[in-house]
Scaffold this active site. Sequence first.
Site, PDB file in Angstrom:
ATOM      1  N   ASP A   1      57.189  26.214  55.852  1.00 54.98           N
ATOM      2  CA  ASP A   1      57.678  25.979  54.497  1.00 54.98           C
ATOM      3  C   ASP A   1      57.805  24.472  54.329  1.00 54.98           C
ATOM      4  OD1 ASP A   1      58.689  26.592  51.960  1.00 54.98           O
ATOM      5  OD2 ASP A   1      60.754  26.671  52.674  1.00 54.98           O
TER       6      ASP A   1
ATOM      7  N   ARG B   1      58.558  32.871  57.838  1.00 53.00           N
ATOM      8  CA  ARG B   1      57.354  32.148  57.439  1.00 53.00           C
ATOM      9  C   ARG B   1      56.899  31.225  58.557  1.00 53.00           C
ATOM     10  NH1 ARG B   1      60.815  29.907  52.745  1.00 53.00           N
ATOM     11  NH2 ARG B   1      61.173  32.111  52.842  1.00 53.00           N
TER      12      ARG B   1
ATOM     13  N   ARG C   1      50.642  30.454  56.186  1.00 50.69           N
ATOM     14  CA  ARG C   1      51.765  30.871  55.337  1.00 50.69           C
ATOM     15  C   ARG C   1      51.335  32.006  54.423  1.00 50.69           C
ATOM     16  NH1 ARG C   1      56.537  28.754  52.537  1.00 50.69           N
ATOM     17  NH2 ARG C   1      57.330  30.618  51.525  1.00 50.69           N
TER      18      ARG C   1
ATOM     19  N   ASP D   1      58.903  21.654  51.405  1.00 49.90           N
ATOM     20  CA  ASP D   1      59.528  21.469  50.092  1.00 49.90           C
ATOM     21  C   ASP D   1      59.707  19.989  49.801  1.00 49.90           C
ATOM     22  OD1 ASP D   1      59.983  24.183  49.324  1.00 49.90           O
ATOM     23  OD2 ASP D   1      61.676  24.264  50.713  1.00 49.90           O
TER      24      ASP D   1
END
Length: 175
Positions: free
Chosen positions: A103, A100, A91, A105
């Site tokens: 990711d 990307r 990343r 989260d």
Amino acid sequence: MSNERSAERVYIALGSNEAQGGDAPAAIVESAIERLAAVGTVARRSQLFASRAWPDPSGPTYVNAAAQIETDLPPQALLARLLEIENAFGRVRRARWAARTLDLDILDYAGRVGSFPQSGEGPPLTLPHPRMSRRLFVLRPLADIAPDWMRPKDGRAIADLIAEAEPETEAWPLS
């Protein structure tokens, strides 16, 4: 008295739209789900979903998923470990919303609500994830593993959030 933390239920969103080392985004997301075992027990994982790049739909298609983990790491430590996993997958943070390789989260950490300072230079961790309720590419995978989930800050059902999310963020099962 014990200083041991009990495991907390955490929901994590995963996304990729950039190949790395010969691996396509779907393979990266699958591998990342396996790597989550380093931060806790993966209790559930969604199927893979596809979505258009957002906010610029001309970018490569995303592969999205969600996972429920049980972890004893506090939120800030979990975030630091997730950033390490992103980095292990190559990343690079070029620009907001750029393509990307991976990711990760934190969507919901045991129903906590608020901002939690990080050590170092990063912005505070905001829980639940502040933009998740507008994005179908986050909500659909989450609903796949937690159809009764409710947003901690106001108790809104995930089905209601899906009905009100931005249509340009649509996601569909990857078959």
